[in-house]
Motif scaffolding. Structure first.
Motif, PDB file in Angstrom:
ATOM      1  N   GLY A   1       6.079  82.353  -8.779  1.00 34.25           N
ATOM      2  CA  GLY A   1       4.780  82.057  -9.384  1.00 34.25           C
ATOM      3  C   GLY A   1       4.602  82.755 -10.727  1.00 34.25           C
ATOM      4  O   GLY A   1       5.542  83.375 -11.250  1.00 34.25           O
ATOM      5  N   ASP A   2       3.400  82.665 -11.272  1.00 30.43           N
ATOM      6  CA  ASP A   2       3.120  83.286 -12.575  1.00 30.43           C
ATOM      7  C   ASP A   2       3.329  84.801 -12.547  1.00 30.43           C
ATOM      8  O   ASP A   2       3.803  85.389 -13.520  1.00 30.43           O
ATOM      9  CB  ASP A   2       1.677  82.982 -13.006  1.00 30.43           C
ATOM     10  CG  ASP A   2       1.540  81.574 -13.548  1.00 30.43           C
ATOM     11  OD1 ASP A   2       2.545  81.021 -14.040  1.00 30.43           O
ATOM     12  OD2 ASP A   2       0.434  81.020 -13.479  1.00 30.43           O
ATOM     13  N   SER A   3       2.978  85.418 -11.429  1.00 28.53           N
ATOM     14  CA  SER A   3       3.168  86.881 -11.338  1.00 28.53           C
ATOM     15  C   SER A   3       4.638  87.229 -11.463  1.00 28.53           C
ATOM     16  O   SER A   3       5.005  88.165 -12.176  1.00 28.53           O
ATOM     17  CB  SER A   3       2.655  87.430 -10.005  1.00 28.53           C
ATOM     18  OG  SER A   3       1.283  87.318  -9.931  1.00 28.53           O
ATOM     19  N   ALA A   4       5.479  86.486 -10.776  1.00 32.47           N
ATOM     20  CA  ALA A   4       6.923  86.762 -10.823  1.00 32.47           C
ATOM     21  C   ALA A   4       7.436  86.610 -12.258  1.00 32.47           C
ATOM     22  O   ALA A   4       8.246  87.414 -12.728  1.00 32.47           O
ATOM     23  CB  ALA A   4       7.668  85.828  -9.880  1.00 32.47           C
TER      24      ALA A   4
ATOM     25  N   ARG B   1      12.725  81.243  -3.421  1.00 38.29           N
ATOM     26  CA  ARG B   1      13.135  80.572  -2.182  1.00 38.29           C
ATOM     27  C   ARG B   1      13.310  79.071  -2.322  1.00 38.29           C
ATOM     28  O   ARG B   1      13.820  78.416  -1.421  1.00 38.29           O
ATOM     29  CB  ARG B   1      12.145  80.903  -1.068  1.00 38.29           C
ATOM     30  CG  ARG B   1      10.741  80.389  -1.303  1.00 38.29           C
ATOM     31  CD  ARG B   1       9.826  80.837  -0.178  1.00 38.29           C
ATOM     32  NE  ARG B   1       8.447  80.409  -0.401  1.00 38.29           N
ATOM     33  CZ  ARG B   1       7.432  80.758   0.377  1.00 38.29           C
ATOM     34  NH1 ARG B   1       7.633  81.540   1.417  1.00 38.29           N
ATOM     35  NH2 ARG B   1       6.221  80.335   0.129  1.00 38.29           N
ATOM     36  N   ARG B   2      12.852  78.505  -3.440  1.00 32.90           N
ATOM     37  CA  ARG B   2      13.016  77.048  -3.655  1.00 32.90           C
ATOM     38  C   ARG B   2      13.792  76.818  -4.948  1.00 32.90           C
ATOM     39  O   ARG B   2      14.220  77.754  -5.611  1.00 32.90           O
ATOM     40  CB  ARG B   2      11.646  76.384  -3.758  1.00 32.90           C
ATOM     41  CG  ARG B   2      10.862  76.446  -2.483  1.00 32.90           C
ATOM     42  CD  ARG B   2       9.599  75.626  -2.554  1.00 32.90           C
ATOM     43  NE  ARG B   2       8.638  76.129  -3.523  1.00 32.90           N
ATOM     44  CZ  ARG B   2       8.059  75.419  -4.475  1.00 32.90           C
ATOM     45  NH1 ARG B   2       8.349  74.148  -4.615  1.00 32.90           N
ATOM     46  NH2 ARG B   2       7.174  75.969  -5.286  1.00 32.90           N
ATOM     47  N   ASP B   3      13.921  75.513  -5.347  1.00 30.47           N
ATOM     48  CA  ASP B   3      14.649  75.248  -6.594  1.00 30.47           C
ATOM     49  C   ASP B   3      13.717  74.820  -7.726  1.00 30.47           C
ATOM     50  O   ASP B   3      14.173  74.438  -8.804  1.00 30.47           O
ATOM     51  CB  ASP B   3      15.782  74.226  -6.393  1.00 30.47           C
ATOM     52  CG  ASP B   3      15.263  72.912  -5.853  1.00 30.47           C
ATOM     53  OD1 ASP B   3      14.019  72.779  -5.713  1.00 30.47           O
ATOM     54  OD2 ASP B   3      16.077  72.023  -5.568  1.00 30.47           O
TER      55      ASP B   3
ATOM     56  N   PHE C   1       9.946  76.097  -9.726  1.00 37.43           N
ATOM     57  CA  PHE C   1       8.981  77.192  -9.813  1.00 37.43           C
ATOM     58  C   PHE C   1       7.555  76.686  -9.628  1.00 37.43           C
ATOM     59  O   PHE C   1       7.213  75.579 -10.034  1.00 37.43           O
ATOM     60  CB  PHE C   1       9.083  77.881 -11.178  1.00 37.43           C
ATOM     61  CG  PHE C   1      10.293  78.745 -11.310  1.00 37.43           C
ATOM     62  CD1 PHE C   1      10.437  79.884 -10.517  1.00 37.43           C
ATOM     63  CD2 PHE C   1      11.297  78.435 -12.218  1.00 37.43           C
ATOM     64  CE1 PHE C   1      11.553  80.699 -10.640  1.00 37.43           C
ATOM     65  CE2 PHE C   1      12.409  79.243 -12.341  1.00 37.43           C
ATOM     66  CZ  PHE C   1      12.536  80.378 -11.546  1.00 37.43           C
ATOM     67  N   ARG C   2       6.743  77.541  -9.046  1.00 34.46           N
ATOM     68  CA  ARG C   2       5.308  77.286  -8.945  1.00 34.46           C
ATOM     69  C   ARG C   2       4.624  77.696 -10.256  1.00 34.46           C
ATOM     70  O   ARG C   2       3.550  77.199 -10.597  1.00 34.46           O
ATOM     71  CB  ARG C   2       4.750  78.122  -7.783  1.00 34.46           C
ATOM     72  CG  ARG C   2       3.303  77.934  -7.484  1.00 34.46           C
ATOM     73  CD  ARG C   2       2.922  78.807  -6.292  1.00 34.46           C
ATOM     74  NE  ARG C   2       3.577  78.370  -5.063  1.00 34.46           N
ATOM     75  CZ  ARG C   2       3.129  77.377  -4.299  1.00 34.46           C
ATOM     76  NH1 ARG C   2       2.012  76.759  -4.618  1.00 34.46           N
ATOM     77  NH2 ARG C   2       3.755  77.017  -3.214  1.00 34.46           N
ATOM     78  N   ALA C   3       5.250  78.590 -10.988  1.00 37.86           N
ATOM     79  CA  ALA C   3       4.655  79.137 -12.218  1.00 37.86           C
ATOM     80  C   ALA C   3       4.508  78.061 -13.297  1.00 37.86           C
ATOM     81  O   ALA C   3       5.195  77.030 -13.266  1.00 37.86           O
ATOM     82  CB  ALA C   3       5.536  80.263 -12.741  1.00 37.86           C
TER      83      ALA C   3
HETATM   84  P1  NAP Z   1       1.389  82.488  -6.246  1.00 39.49           P
HETATM   85  O1  NAP Z   1       1.054  81.555  -7.329  1.00 39.49           O
HETATM   86  O2  NAP Z   1       0.807  82.288  -4.895  1.00 39.49           O
HETATM   87  O3  NAP Z   1       2.990  82.502  -6.133  1.00 39.49           O
HETATM   88  C1  NAP Z   1       3.625  83.221  -5.142  1.00 39.49           C
HETATM   89  C2  NAP Z   1       5.114  82.942  -5.207  1.00 39.49           C
HETATM   90  O4  NAP Z   1       5.759  83.741  -4.239  1.00 39.49           O
HETATM   91  C3  NAP Z   1       5.466  81.484  -4.930  1.00 39.49           C
HETATM   92  O5  NAP Z   1       6.491  81.058  -5.774  1.00 39.49           O
HETATM   93  C4  NAP Z   1       5.942  81.522  -3.475  1.00 39.49           C
HETATM   94  O6  NAP Z   1       6.972  80.617  -3.218  1.00 39.49           O
HETATM   95  C5  NAP Z   1       6.521  82.914  -3.365  1.00 39.49           C
HETATM   96  N1  NAP Z   1       6.386  83.432  -2.012  1.00 39.49           N
HETATM   97  C6  NAP Z   1       5.264  83.529  -1.261  1.00 39.49           C
HETATM   98  N2  NAP Z   1       5.552  84.096  -0.069  1.00 39.49           N
HETATM   99  C7  NAP Z   1       6.882  84.331  -0.084  1.00 39.49           C
HETATM  100  C8  NAP Z   1       7.792  84.893   0.861  1.00 39.49           C
HETATM  101  N3  NAP Z   1       7.374  85.342   2.043  1.00 39.49           N
HETATM  102  N4  NAP Z   1       9.092  84.990   0.515  1.00 39.49           N
HETATM  103  C9  NAP Z   1       9.524  84.565  -0.695  1.00 39.49           C
HETATM  104  N5  NAP Z   1       8.742  84.017  -1.630  1.00 39.49           N
HETATM  105  C10 NAP Z   1       7.422  83.912  -1.322  1.00 39.49           C
HETATM  106  O7  NAP Z   1       1.018  84.013  -6.607  1.00 39.49           O
HETATM  107  P2  NAP Z   1       1.006  84.752  -8.028  1.00 39.49           P
HETATM  108  O8  NAP Z   1       2.229  84.436  -8.778  1.00 39.49           O
HETATM  109  O9  NAP Z   1       0.685  86.175  -7.740  1.00 39.49           O
HETATM  110  O10 NAP Z   1      -0.231  84.100  -8.792  1.00 39.49           O
HETATM  111  C11 NAP Z   1      -1.533  84.156  -8.178  1.00 39.49           C
HETATM  112  C12 NAP Z   1      -2.538  83.513  -9.128  1.00 39.49           C
HETATM  113  O11 NAP Z   1      -2.676  84.336 -10.277  1.00 39.49           O
HETATM  114  C13 NAP Z   1      -2.099  82.156  -9.619  1.00 39.49           C
HETATM  115  O12 NAP Z   1      -3.235  81.340  -9.723  1.00 39.49           O
HETATM  116  C14 NAP Z   1      -1.511  82.437 -10.970  1.00 39.49           C
HETATM  117  O13 NAP Z   1      -1.572  81.334 -11.860  1.00 39.49           O
HETATM  118  C15 NAP Z   1      -2.406  83.583 -11.440  1.00 39.49           C
HETATM  119  N6  NAP Z   1      -1.709  84.428 -12.418  1.00 39.49           N
HETATM  120  C16 NAP Z   1      -1.876  84.155 -13.731  1.00 39.49           C
HETATM  121  C17 NAP Z   1      -1.235  84.928 -14.677  1.00 39.49           C
HETATM  122  C18 NAP Z   1      -1.447  84.625 -16.121  1.00 39.49           C
HETATM  123  O14 NAP Z   1      -2.004  83.600 -16.427  1.00 39.49           O
HETATM  124  N7  NAP Z   1      -1.047  85.493 -17.008  1.00 39.49           N
HETATM  125  C19 NAP Z   1      -0.379  85.946 -14.288  1.00 39.49           C
HETATM  126  C20 NAP Z   1      -0.199  86.192 -12.938  1.00 39.49           C
HETATM  127  C21 NAP Z   1      -0.867  85.416 -12.005  1.00 39.49           C
HETATM  128  P3  NAP Z   1       6.686  79.019  -3.161  1.00 39.49           P
HETATM  129  O15 NAP Z   1       6.556  78.602  -4.586  1.00 39.49           O
HETATM  130  O16 NAP Z   1       7.903  78.484  -2.478  1.00 39.49           O
HETATM  131  O17 NAP Z   1       5.430  78.868  -2.366  1.00 39.49           O
END
Ligand code: NAP
Length: 305
Positions: free
Chosen positions: A151-154, A173-175, A177-179
């Protein structure tokens, strides 16, 4: 009846407590059985202003508690188990031990980084396993590290870590990105970043610190070891907002919705820190929110009591 109850004792809740206490509203802080929030799990905090040589996370939190107590804040080290904010004045908060009424509330319950659920994750937490590149990236200068998540955090963590580490593996875990595309492009443009797709971490290896990972390719169904010095988890956050369901407005990921200036969907209930903030998640931004929430609550009490 209390004038102000603060639920949560991370930097947001404790800053709110300091401000309210100094202004003569001695708040009751429902601090939780594990007080202090996420900083209790970190080692050195080098980006909180005022500590030129850094400070240990738990020490910083204990100092904030002492400061709040010094000015008159009171603490209950139990968990809030339910609240009633709807059509009721004063508001009601129930803990494991007691029930309270209060004219105003600050919710500062924070969020928890999602964890993989491996035993080795707990063993190495703070010893090579981290959930915050901004906090810990500097400790991995010229090292090899892995970031888990897609995701975006990663992507954000990867982009930052690529500036310190000699090599960053992104394990997803997939091919796909959600980001967002822009975040992916920016992160992967770093020459020292390599993505390992369709792969899950099965074990974190090492004796006292992290030395490697056991990883599993879920397409090829093969397992192998990958040498790394550190692991950053960026698999999302879980806001600690379960007790506010049906009480306060939340978004689709259960973050509390802030209308304006820390105001929740209910007048008199204010929100500070990571329970509403998925973007910054820093101790200093949470502390800033706590200050704002305290000042807003004070204004609310002045016109409603
Ligand atoms: P997220 O969007 O929920 O992404 C989590 C990622 O972790 C997904 O790719 C998910 O894989 C993976 N994941 C979840 N559980 C897992 C597990 N048990 N084992 C392995 N992989 C796992 O969370 P986030 O990246 O923290 O972002 C949260 C929100 O904050 C989002 O709306 C994001 O856009 C926002 N954000 C924005 C910014 C920015 O704009 N600068 C920065 C950071 C975050 P799958 O894809 O397969 O589900």
């Amino acid at each position: 009846m209390e004038k102000a109850i603060i639920i949560g004792s991370g930097p947001a809740g404790l800053t709110a407590a300091i401000y309210l206490a100094r202004n003569g509203i001695n708040p009751l802080v429902i601090a939780g059985s594990q007080y202090g929030g996420q900083l209790m799990l970190t080692t050195d905090v080098e980006n909180f202003p005022g500590f030129e040589n850094g400070i240990k996370g738990p020490e910083l939190m204990r100092k904030m508690i002492k400061q709040a107590e010094h000015y008159g804040a009171r603490f209950e080290y139990t968990n809030a188990t339910s609240v009633n904010f709807l059509n009721t004045s004063p508001f009601k908060v129930t803990t494991e031990n007691a029930s309270y009424e209060s004219a105003g509330i600050i919710v500062a319950t924070g969020a928890k980084p999602r964890r993989l659920g491996l035993e080795s994750e707990d063993k190495f937490f703070g010893r090579g396993v981290s959930v915050c590149a901004t906090c810990d990236g500097v400790f991995f200068k010229d090292k090899t590290i892995a970031v888990i998540g897609g995701g975006d955090s990663a992507m954000e963590e990867t982009n930052l870590l690529a500036k310190f580490a000699s090599k960053v593996y992104v394990i997803h875990r997939r091919d796909t990105f959600r980001a967002s595309i822009i975040m992916v492009d920016r992160s992967l443009a770093n020459k020292n970043v390599e993505v390992i797709y369709n792969t899950e971490v099965k074990e974190i290896l090492g004796s006292t610190t992290v030395t490697g990972l056991k990883i599993y390719n879920n397409k090829e169904r093969t397992e192998r070891e990958l040498k790394v010095d550190g692991l950053f988890l960026a698999i999302g956050y879980i806001p600690a907002t379960a007790i506010f369901e049906e009480q306060l407005e939340m978004d689709h990921k259960n973050y509390l919705v802030v209308k304006e200036e820390t105001k929740s969907s209910i007048p008199g209930v204010f929100v500070a820190g990571d329970a509403a903030d998925y973007r910054y998640r820093q101790a200093i931004t949470a502390a800033g929110d706590g200050c704002k929430a305290a000042l807003e609550l004070q204004k609310y009490l002045e016109s409603n009591l």
